[in-house]
Design a protein around this motif. Sequence first.
Motif, PDB file in Angstrom:
ATOM      1  N   ARG A  10      -1.588  26.028   3.821  1.00  0.00           N
ATOM      2  CA  ARG A  10      -0.238  26.595   3.771  1.00  0.00           C
ATOM      3  C   ARG A  10      -0.222  28.015   4.343  1.00  0.00           C
ATOM      4  N   ILE A  11      -1.235  28.803   3.982  1.00  0.00           N
ATOM      5  CA  ILE A  11      -1.312  30.181   4.482  1.00  0.00           C
ATOM      6  C   ILE A  11      -1.490  30.197   5.993  1.00  0.00           C
ATOM      7  N   LEU A  12      -2.359  29.311   6.496  1.00  0.00           N
ATOM      8  CA  LEU A  12      -2.582  29.254   7.938  1.00  0.00           C
ATOM      9  C   LEU A  12      -1.312  28.862   8.671  1.00  0.00           C
ATOM     10  N   LEU A  13      -0.559  27.943   8.094  1.00  0.00           N
ATOM     11  CA  LEU A  13       0.684  27.517   8.741  1.00  0.00           C
ATOM     12  C   LEU A  13       1.713  28.632   8.707  1.00  0.00           C
ATOM     13  N   PHE A  14       1.757  29.390   7.607  1.00  0.00           N
ATOM     14  CA  PHE A  14       2.657  30.532   7.545  1.00  0.00           C
ATOM     15  C   PHE A  14       2.305  31.540   8.635  1.00  0.00           C
ATOM     16  N   LEU A  15       1.002  31.759   8.821  1.00  0.00           N
ATOM     17  CA  LEU A  15       0.579  32.705   9.842  1.00  0.00           C
ATOM     18  C   LEU A  15       0.958  32.213  11.224  1.00  0.00           C
ATOM     19  N   ARG A 258      14.128  38.496  11.505  1.00  0.00           N
ATOM     20  CA  ARG A 258      14.368  38.116  10.140  1.00  0.00           C
ATOM     21  C   ARG A 258      15.687  38.684   9.671  1.00  0.00           C
ATOM     22  N   GLN A 259      16.507  37.832   9.030  1.00  0.00           N
ATOM     23  CA  GLN A 259      17.779  38.259   8.487  1.00  0.00           C
ATOM     24  C   GLN A 259      17.549  39.168   7.279  1.00  0.00           C
ATOM     25  N   PRO A 260      18.477  40.089   7.012  1.00  0.00           N
ATOM     26  CA  PRO A 260      18.335  40.994   5.867  1.00  0.00           C
ATOM     27  C   PRO A 260      18.115  40.224   4.568  1.00  0.00           C
ATOM     28  N   GLY A 261      17.151  40.693   3.778  1.00  0.00           N
ATOM     29  CA  GLY A 261      16.840  40.046   2.512  1.00  0.00           C
ATOM     30  C   GLY A 261      15.782  38.970   2.615  1.00  0.00           C
ATOM     31  N   CYS A 262      15.361  38.606   3.826  1.00  0.00           N
ATOM     32  CA  CYS A 262      14.323  37.596   4.024  1.00  0.00           C
ATOM     33  C   CYS A 262      12.963  38.275   4.155  1.00  0.00           C
ATOM     34  N   SER A 263      11.963  37.748   3.475  1.00  0.00           N
ATOM     35  CA  SER A 263      10.623  38.327   3.545  1.00  0.00           C
ATOM     36  C   SER A 263       9.983  38.002   4.890  1.00  0.00           C
ATOM     37  N   ILE A 264       8.937  38.733   5.216  1.00  0.00           N
ATOM     38  CA  ILE A 264       8.229  38.483   6.475  1.00  0.00           C
ATOM     39  C   ILE A 264       7.637  37.087   6.491  1.00  0.00           C
ATOM     40  N   LEU A 266       8.550  34.393   4.878  1.00  0.00           N
ATOM     41  CA  LEU A 266       9.566  33.332   4.924  1.00  0.00           C
ATOM     42  C   LEU A 266      10.690  33.662   5.892  1.00  0.00           C
ATOM     43  N   ALA A 267      10.417  34.517   6.844  1.00  0.00           N
ATOM     44  CA  ALA A 267      11.470  35.001   7.737  1.00  0.00           C
ATOM     45  C   ALA A 267      12.224  33.873   8.422  1.00  0.00           C
ATOM     46  N   GLY A 268      11.502  32.891   8.956  1.00  0.00           N
ATOM     47  CA  GLY A 268      12.153  31.824   9.702  1.00  0.00           C
ATOM     48  C   GLY A 268      12.981  30.905   8.838  1.00  0.00           C
ATOM     49  N   VAL A 269      12.361  30.346   7.797  1.00  0.00           N
ATOM     50  CA  VAL A 269      13.071  29.376   6.968  1.00  0.00           C
ATOM     51  C   VAL A 269      14.233  30.032   6.229  1.00  0.00           C
ATOM     52  N   CYS A 270      14.029  31.249   5.765  1.00  0.00           N
ATOM     53  CA  CYS A 270      15.100  31.970   5.066  1.00  0.00           C
ATOM     54  C   CYS A 270      16.250  32.278   6.020  1.00  0.00           C
ATOM     55  N   SER A 271      15.926  32.744   7.209  1.00  0.00           N
ATOM     56  CA  SER A 271      16.965  33.095   8.181  1.00  0.00           C
ATOM     57  C   SER A 271      17.758  31.866   8.609  1.00  0.00           C
ATOM     58  N   HIS A 272      17.071  30.744   8.788  1.00  0.00           N
ATOM     59  CA  HIS A 272      17.738  29.500   9.185  1.00  0.00           C
ATOM     60  C   HIS A 272      18.777  29.095   8.130  1.00  0.00           C
ATOM     61  N   SER A 273      18.441  29.288   6.858  1.00  0.00           N
ATOM     62  CA  SER A 273      19.354  28.917   5.773  1.00  0.00           C
ATOM     63  C   SER A 273      20.523  29.883   5.631  1.00  0.00           C
TER      64      SER A 273
END
Length: 337
Positions: A10-15, A258-264, A266-273
Motif C-alpha cells: 500500500r505504501i509503495l502504491l501511494f508513493l 492537491r485540493q485544499p484540505g487534502c493530504s499529500i 491522499l492528494a489524488g483520491v481526495c481531490s477527485h472526490s
Amino acid sequence: MEALNMELLRILLFLTVTVTLESCVNGGTIKYPTVMYFPDGKGDLRPGIIYEGPTKVLPINEAEDIKFFLYTRGASYQLLVGDVATLNASSYDSNYPTYIVTHGYQSSGASDTIQDIKDAYLSRSQCNVIGVDWSVIADNILYPVAKQHTVDVGIYVAKFIDFLATAGNLDISTLHLTGHSLGAHVMGIAGKNVKNGKVRRITGMDPAGPLFNLEEVNERLAVGDASFVDIIHTCAGLYGFEDPLGDVDFYPNGGHPRQPGCSIILAGVCSHSRSWQFFAESVNTDKFLAVPCGSYDDFKNGTCDSEPKVPMGEPAFSSARGRYYLNTGQEPPYALG
C-alpha cells in the motif's frame, strides 16, 4: 507477515501515485502506473489496474447490471425499463423536477456521491432524484474494462430516459444529468443517445481522464450532449480530464490536485472526490463564485477581479462559456462567497 506485506504494498502504491502527482503538478507527462488507487463513493481507496492496448470485454446484462432507484421525499423505489406498472405505483411525479445522478469507477448507488447529492436536492424542494447504480460493472479491478462499458451503460440510461418520457410524461428538455468520474462519461453517452428530445443539462464532476482523449468524442462527455454541459475539474491531469470538455469548465483552486484540505498522501483520491462534494453543497448555495480568466495564475494575481462572477455547480448560468476559476475552503462549507 501477510498483513505487513500488504501494508508495504500500500505504501509503495501511494508513493507511485505521489510521484505521478508530482509529475502532473510540475508539468511533466503522466505515465500511468500499472496500479493506481481510486476513491470509491465513500472516499475509501480501491486498487485499479490501468493499461493500454486491446481489451476483451464480455457482454453485460443491462437489465440486471444497471439499476435505477427513485428517491422522493419519504419514499424510494426501484424502477425498471419498460415496467409501466411499477412506475405508476411509485411516487414519481412528472410535475416535479427530475435529476438523474450516477457514480464512477469502483463505486455504487449506495455511495456518498449519489446519496449526498440526493439528500441535498430533496432537502431543497419536492423533486424526483434517480440514482443509477452500475456497480456490478464499475467494481472491476481492470479499469479499461469498466471504461469500455461506459458506452453500454450510457446507452441503457438513454433507454431509461426515453421510457420515462413515454410512460411517465417526463419533459426531457427540463432534465438534469450528473455524473462523477467515469459516470460523467456515462451521462454524456446517455445524452447522445436519447431519442425523445434534448437533455437540458449534463454536469460532469471531474470526468475521468485515464485512457480517454479529446478526439474520441463518441466515447466521452462532450459539448452538445445536452443543451448545456458544465464541468467541475478537481483532479485535472491525474484522475480527471485537464482539458475543457463543456460549454463552461470550472477549475476550483486551479482544478489540479492537491485540493485544499487534502493530504499529500491522499492528494489524488481526495481531490477527485472534491468535485461531487462541491456539487452537493452547491445545490443549496450560490456562493461558489467563479470568474472567467485565462489561467489560474492570472486569477491569483487579480487580473480578472473585475470580471462578472458566476456560481459553480447547480446554480451555474446556462449562458456561461469558457474557463472559470475560484477558490474554496479546506472543509465544509467549502463555498467562500
